[in-house]
Motif scaffolding. Structure first.
Motif, PDB file in Angstrom:
ATOM      1  N   GLU A   1      10.093   4.634   7.473  1.00 23.45           N
ATOM      2  CA  GLU A   1       8.787   4.866   8.118  1.00 23.45           C
ATOM      3  C   GLU A   1       8.794   6.264   8.718  1.00 23.45           C
ATOM      4  O   GLU A   1       9.684   6.602   9.488  1.00 23.45           O
ATOM      5  CB  GLU A   1       8.515   3.809   9.191  1.00 23.45           C
ATOM      6  CG  GLU A   1       8.274   2.444   8.575  1.00 23.45           C
ATOM      7  CD  GLU A   1       7.880   1.370   9.571  1.00 23.45           C
ATOM      8  OE1 GLU A   1       6.850   0.727   9.370  1.00 23.45           O
ATOM      9  OE2 GLU A   1       8.623   1.167  10.554  1.00 23.45           O
ATOM     10  N   LYS A   2       7.781   7.060   8.335  1.00 24.18           N
ATOM     11  CA  LYS A   2       7.774   8.460   8.730  1.00 24.18           C
ATOM     12  C   LYS A   2       6.942   8.654   9.990  1.00 24.18           C
ATOM     13  O   LYS A   2       5.836   8.132  10.094  1.00 24.18           O
ATOM     14  CB  LYS A   2       7.209   9.329   7.601  1.00 24.18           C
ATOM     15  CG  LYS A   2       7.656   8.952   6.180  1.00 24.18           C
ATOM     16  CD  LYS A   2       9.127   9.041   5.970  1.00 24.18           C
ATOM     17  CE  LYS A   2       9.655   8.818   4.577  1.00 24.18           C
ATOM     18  NZ  LYS A   2       9.234   7.676   3.799  1.00 24.18           N
ATOM     19  N   ILE A   3       7.492   9.441  10.919  1.00 26.64           N
ATOM     20  CA  ILE A   3       6.765   9.722  12.166  1.00 26.64           C
ATOM     21  C   ILE A   3       6.624  11.240  12.299  1.00 26.64           C
ATOM     22  O   ILE A   3       7.634  11.956  12.264  1.00 26.64           O
ATOM     23  CB  ILE A   3       7.548   9.188  13.391  1.00 26.64           C
ATOM     24  CG1 ILE A   3       7.835   7.688  13.239  1.00 26.64           C
ATOM     25  CG2 ILE A   3       6.806   9.482  14.684  1.00 26.64           C
ATOM     26  CD1 ILE A   3       8.907   7.170  14.184  1.00 26.64           C
TER      27      ILE A   3
ATOM     28  N   ALA B   1       0.824  -1.205   0.000  1.00 20.41           N
ATOM     29  CA  ALA B   1       0.000   0.000   0.000  1.00 20.41           C
ATOM     30  C   ALA B   1       0.862   1.261   0.000  1.00 20.41           C
ATOM     31  O   ALA B   1       0.366   2.359  -0.258  1.00 20.41           O
ATOM     32  CB  ALA B   1      -0.916   0.010   1.220  1.00 20.41           C
ATOM     33  N   HIS B   2       2.148   1.117   0.286  1.00 15.66           N
ATOM     34  CA  HIS B   2       3.017   2.302   0.315  1.00 15.66           C
ATOM     35  C   HIS B   2       3.302   2.766  -1.108  1.00 15.66           C
ATOM     36  O   HIS B   2       3.404   1.974  -2.035  1.00 15.66           O
ATOM     37  CB  HIS B   2       4.323   1.994   1.066  1.00 15.66           C
ATOM     38  CG  HIS B   2       5.167   3.225   1.252  1.00 15.66           C
ATOM     39  ND1 HIS B   2       6.134   3.583   0.341  1.00 15.66           N
ATOM     40  CD2 HIS B   2       5.147   4.186   2.193  1.00 15.66           C
ATOM     41  CE1 HIS B   2       6.680   4.732   0.743  1.00 15.66           C
ATOM     42  NE2 HIS B   2       6.105   5.110   1.865  1.00 15.66           N
ATOM     43  N   ASN B   3       3.440   4.081  -1.261  1.00 12.49           N
ATOM     44  CA  ASN B   3       3.584   4.664  -2.596  1.00 12.49           C
ATOM     45  C   ASN B   3       4.808   4.171  -3.373  1.00 12.49           C
ATOM     46  O   ASN B   3       4.757   4.067  -4.592  1.00 12.49           O
ATOM     47  CB  ASN B   3       3.640   6.188  -2.450  1.00 12.49           C
ATOM     48  CG  ASN B   3       3.368   6.895  -3.748  1.00 12.49           C
ATOM     49  OD1 ASN B   3       2.306   6.704  -4.339  1.00 12.49           O
ATOM     50  ND2 ASN B   3       4.316   7.679  -4.215  1.00 12.49           N
TER      51      ASN B   3
ATOM     52  N   GLN C   1      18.895   4.611  -7.101  1.00 13.84           N
ATOM     53  CA  GLN C   1      18.399   5.358  -5.942  1.00 13.84           C
ATOM     54  C   GLN C   1      17.094   6.048  -6.326  1.00 13.84           C
ATOM     55  O   GLN C   1      16.961   6.591  -7.435  1.00 13.84           O
ATOM     56  CB  GLN C   1      19.423   6.402  -5.504  1.00 13.84           C
ATOM     57  CG  GLN C   1      20.686   5.785  -4.956  1.00 13.84           C
ATOM     58  CD  GLN C   1      21.216   6.541  -3.735  1.00 13.84           C
ATOM     59  OE1 GLN C   1      20.461   6.997  -2.862  1.00 13.84           O
ATOM     60  NE2 GLN C   1      22.523   6.641  -3.662  1.00 13.84           N
ATOM     61  N   VAL C   2      16.154   6.030  -5.391  1.00 12.52           N
ATOM     62  CA  VAL C   2      14.837   6.612  -5.639  1.00 12.52           C
ATOM     63  C   VAL C   2      14.493   7.557  -4.487  1.00 12.52           C
ATOM     64  O   VAL C   2      14.483   7.154  -3.327  1.00 12.52           O
ATOM     65  CB  VAL C   2      13.739   5.529  -5.735  1.00 12.52           C
ATOM     66  CG1 VAL C   2      12.445   6.132  -6.271  1.00 12.52           C
ATOM     67  CG2 VAL C   2      14.183   4.372  -6.610  1.00 12.52           C
ATOM     68  N   PHE C   3      14.250   8.794  -4.829  1.00 15.19           N
ATOM     69  CA  PHE C   3      13.853   9.800  -3.841  1.00 15.19           C
ATOM     70  C   PHE C   3      12.465  10.289  -4.273  1.00 15.19           C
ATOM     71  O   PHE C   3      12.342  11.030  -5.240  1.00 15.19           O
ATOM     72  CB  PHE C   3      14.894  10.920  -3.827  1.00 15.19           C
ATOM     73  CG  PHE C   3      14.473  12.209  -3.179  1.00 15.19           C
ATOM     74  CD1 PHE C   3      13.692  12.228  -2.026  1.00 15.19           C
ATOM     75  CD2 PHE C   3      14.884  13.420  -3.702  1.00 15.19           C
ATOM     76  CE1 PHE C   3      13.328  13.431  -1.428  1.00 15.19           C
ATOM     77  CE2 PHE C   3      14.525  14.634  -3.115  1.00 15.19           C
ATOM     78  CZ  PHE C   3      13.742  14.635  -1.988  1.00 15.19           C
TER      79      PHE C   3
ATOM     80  N   SER D   1       4.236   2.427  -6.953  1.00 15.60           N
ATOM     81  CA  SER D   1       4.261   3.241  -8.177  1.00 15.60           C
ATOM     82  C   SER D   1       5.624   3.582  -8.734  1.00 15.60           C
ATOM     83  O   SER D   1       5.709   4.261  -9.754  1.00 15.60           O
ATOM     84  CB  SER D   1       3.529   4.549  -7.903  1.00 15.60           C
ATOM     85  OG  SER D   1       4.248   5.326  -6.977  1.00 15.60           O
ATOM     86  N   SER D   2       6.700   3.181  -8.080  1.00 13.70           N
ATOM     87  CA  SER D   2       8.006   3.664  -8.556  1.00 13.70           C
ATOM     88  C   SER D   2       8.963   2.535  -8.961  1.00 13.70           C
ATOM     89  O   SER D   2      10.004   2.416  -8.365  1.00 13.70           O
ATOM     90  CB  SER D   2       8.649   4.529  -7.475  1.00 13.70           C
ATOM     91  OG  SER D   2       7.846   5.614  -7.142  1.00 13.70           O
ATOM     92  N   PRO D   3       8.758   1.761  -9.976  1.00 11.10           N
ATOM     93  CA  PRO D   3       7.531   1.571 -10.729  1.00 11.10           C
ATOM     94  C   PRO D   3       6.559   0.694  -9.951  1.00 11.10           C
ATOM     95  O   PRO D   3       5.358   0.708 -10.220  1.00 11.10           O
ATOM     96  CB  PRO D   3       8.002   0.855 -11.991  1.00 11.10           C
ATOM     97  CG  PRO D   3       9.158   0.013 -11.520  1.00 11.10           C
ATOM     98  CD  PRO D   3       9.825   0.837 -10.451  1.00 11.10           C
TER      99      PRO D   3
ATOM    100  N   GLY E   1       9.756  20.002   2.456  1.00 11.17           N
ATOM    101  CA  GLY E   1      10.385  19.901   3.776  1.00 11.17           C
ATOM    102  C   GLY E   1      11.719  19.181   3.720  1.00 11.17           C
ATOM    103  O   GLY E   1      12.341  18.924   4.745  1.00 11.17           O
ATOM    104  N   ASP E   2      12.171  18.846   2.501  1.00 15.11           N
ATOM    105  CA  ASP E   2      13.472  18.179   2.364  1.00 15.11           C
ATOM    106  C   ASP E   2      14.551  19.203   2.035  1.00 15.11           C
ATOM    107  O   ASP E   2      14.342  20.078   1.194  1.00 15.11           O
ATOM    108  CB  ASP E   2      13.411  17.137   1.247  1.00 15.11           C
ATOM    109  CG  ASP E   2      12.517  15.971   1.623  1.00 15.11           C
ATOM    110  OD1 ASP E   2      12.683  15.455   2.755  1.00 15.11           O
ATOM    111  OD2 ASP E   2      11.645  15.591   0.822  1.00 15.11           O
ATOM    112  N   LEU E   3      15.700  19.079   2.712  1.00 14.51           N
ATOM    113  CA  LEU E   3      16.849  19.925   2.405  1.00 14.51           C
ATOM    114  C   LEU E   3      17.697  19.192   1.376  1.00 14.51           C
ATOM    115  O   LEU E   3      18.088  18.043   1.594  1.00 14.51           O
ATOM    116  CB  LEU E   3      17.670  20.192   3.668  1.00 14.51           C
ATOM    117  CG  LEU E   3      16.949  20.999   4.745  1.00 14.51           C
ATOM    118  CD1 LEU E   3      17.805  21.095   6.005  1.00 14.51           C
ATOM    119  CD2 LEU E   3      16.605  22.393   4.223  1.00 14.51           C
TER     120      LEU E   3
END
Ligand code: J2J
Length: 544
Positions: A440-442, A235-237, A330-332, A241-243, A414-416
């Motif tokens: 995992e984002k908190i 379910a994570h993006n 690498q995928v950002f 989707s990438s791919p 919000g990314d530097l």
């Protein structure tokens, strides 16, 4: 049109159509076309189930008819919390076909998250497994139904007890009543990592998401011979989707579902199916790198190993090629839209040291200072972006959208980052109040609010602390109220409030007062420094 959805300004939408980004496809029509083109080729395999493209298409019609019979209609929201099983795709495509919107919860979410998703989206249904990873999801459903009058249907893939059994819903394909689903309609709601309070919901349209799949499939070399192994939660993006699974189905390849991410689950599947591409978060990539030499599986089919979701260190990145004998990519990316890839033929130094470049020529990016002025090339700044597959607003969040987007519609990531002269980005840090625990984002504020609900907490501030394996873990600084509680009691308190396990602080530090900024705000920078100094000192003491 879905209420609470911010669409692209007309001039931008016209441009994206004129440039051929949005081709007017929907997920329903995409699957129908693939079924015509690839009919008897395998589309999905997982557990003891396999489906060809034609079979998937038929199953989807049958289930879509069943959803209609239950009363699920176009634009209804349906919270889905399923593990890596074939049914996930039947459910999603069936909802796409009738224009209902999946809301993608993760298997690790608990009542705190699920109750909120159901309530905020006024969900018409909630779809779960019976048991997974030793946890009974029906207990979450009971709680969610008690709190939400709109949640009329709970559907269970497995033993349904008092709820509706997914299997019982499949009808004849001819029962399906055609729904008018437009390419510009919202197709689903994806979750944001969040930085303030609870996760925001991300509305993605058929047009924009399918464009991102087409580009991703192309950049990642997906074709009919590709075999994608889904090890991260589907379910994570990223793995979607990438791919991911959907990009692979877009390209006519085969999706293999791994029940979990461990080498002992994934390596046998790579050997068995001849997997060509898979995607990992950095801690998993480290685990796999360590595991190769002690396992005896043939992994030679692997052509591309993708790593993303959190910063991958250059040292680890250098090891991927030699150990796996394949290309590292690498995928950002972000569920809000923008995805950057290193390209498969990029030189080693780019692949190791950058997080790639945007996938579309129509992606606009700006790297800016605190006053939104562009910084010089190579300097570190905040990344802003706008483009044909990046949202213009979160779902139903007008006040938050004011802050999260610029006046001219750029999303504040919000990314530097720093940008090099060839257009590649390197992620240098973050200026959002979030902890990235190995992908995992908190949202710090969400956990702080829960801690503040405890009678033994006067104030709380959560920051990231460095960790060799996960990159970051979370540390809660707490000013106690009255007698100092035990760290373990506070963690238990959060668990009982139904917080997903990954959000529970890894460490709790008690103090009498927080360091402040000159403006009098809590200085999270000072707190991060404090905990990393403390960790370094204790490590030194151990090594003495
Ligand atoms: C550093 N930080 C990264 C990277 C994401 C593909 C890949 C990942 C996601 C994803 C995704 C990073 N290095 N390589 O949706 O399609 C951090 C950034 C970013 C946030 C987005 C995809 N890759 N990040 O991780 O919505 O902070 O999406 O803004 O979960 O993860 O998180 P999320």
């Amino acid at each position: 049109m879905l209420n609470g959805f911010t669409s692209w300004p007309k001039n931008m939408a016209d441009l994206y159509r004129k440039e051929g980004c949005w081709k007017g496809e929907t997920f329903g029509s995409m699957l129908r076309e693939r079924a015509k083109k690839y009919g008897s080729r395998m589309a999905l395999t997982g557990g003891d189930r396999n489906l060809t493209y034609a079979e998937l298409d038929t199953q989807v019609d049958r289930l879509a008819a069943g959803f209609q019979k239950l009363g699920i209609k176009k634009m209804d929201r349906v919270v889905i919390q399923l593990p890596n099983i074939v049914e996930f795709f039947e459910v999603c495509f069936a909802l796409f076909r009738i224009g209902a919107l999946p809301v993608y919860a993760l298997p690790s979410h608990r009542s705190n998250e699920i109750d909120y998703f159901c309530e905020f989206t006024e969900a018409a249904a909630y779809i779960i497994p019976d048991m997974h990873g030793g946890f009974d999801y029906r207990t979450l459903a009971r709680g969610a139904q008690k709190k939400n009058a709109t949640l009329l249907n709970v559907i269970v893939a497995g033993d349904s007890e008092e709820f509706i059994c997914l299997k019982s819903l499949y009808r004849e394909p001819a029962d399906l009543v055609e729904t008018n689903v437009q390419p510009s309609d919202v197709a689903f709601l994806q979750l944001s990592g969040g930085s303030t309070g609870l996760s925001k919901l991300i509305p993605r349209t058929h047009d924009d998401y399918i464009y991102s799949l087409r580009l991703s499939a192309d950049i990642c070399g997906i074709n009919q011979d590709s075999i994608y192994l889904a090890v991260l939660p589907i379910a994570h993006n990223f793995p979607m989707s990438s791919p991911g699974t959907l990009g692979t189905l877009y390209g006519g390849g085969l999706v293999v579902l791994s029940p979990g991410p461990s080498p002992d689950e994934a390596f046998p599947l790579i050997e068995k199916y001849g997997v060509t591409i898979t995607a990992l978060v950095p801690p998993l990539a480290l685990r796999w790198l360590e595991a190769v030499s002690t396992r005896n599986y043939d992994l030679s089919s692997l052509q591309v190993l993708q790593v993303g979701g959190a910063k991958f260190s250059a040292e680890a990145a250098r090891r991927v090629g030699p150990v796996f004998q394949c290309v590292l990519q690498q995928v950002f990316g972000m569920a809000e839209g923008l995805v950057n890839y290193t390209r498969l033929d990029d030189p080693q130094e780019i692949v190791v040291n950058t997080q790639g470049r945007p996938m579309s020529e129509l992606d606009e990016i700006r790297v800016v200072d605190e006053e939104d002025r562009e910084v010089a090339l190579g300097e570190v700044g905040t990344l802003l972006t706008r483009g044909p597959y990046t949202i213009c607003g979160y779902y139903n969040a007008p006040a938050h959208n004011e802050k999260a987007f610029t006046k001219d519609g750029f999303y504040r990531t919000g990314d530097l980052v720093s940008l090099n002269s060839s257009g590649y980005l390197t992620v240098e840090g973050r200026d959002k109040d979030q902890i990235n625990r190995g992908g995992e984002k908190i949202a710090a504020e969400e956990v702080e609010n829960h801690l503040l609900a405890s009678s033994s907490v006067h104030d709380a501030a959560i920051v990231a602390m460095p960790d060799d394996y996960l990159g970051e873990r979370s540390c809660a600084f707490v000013i106690p109220r009255g007698e100092t509680p035990k760290a373990r009691e506070l963690k238990q308190f959060l668990k009982e409030r139904g917080l997903a396990a990954y959000k529970i602080p890894d460490r709790v530090e008690f103090m009498e007062a927080f360091p402040k900024t000159p403006l009098g705000k809590v200085s999270k920078k000072a707190l991060r420094q404090l905990i990393s100094d403390k960790l370094r000192a204790s490590r030194k003491a151990i090594h003495k």
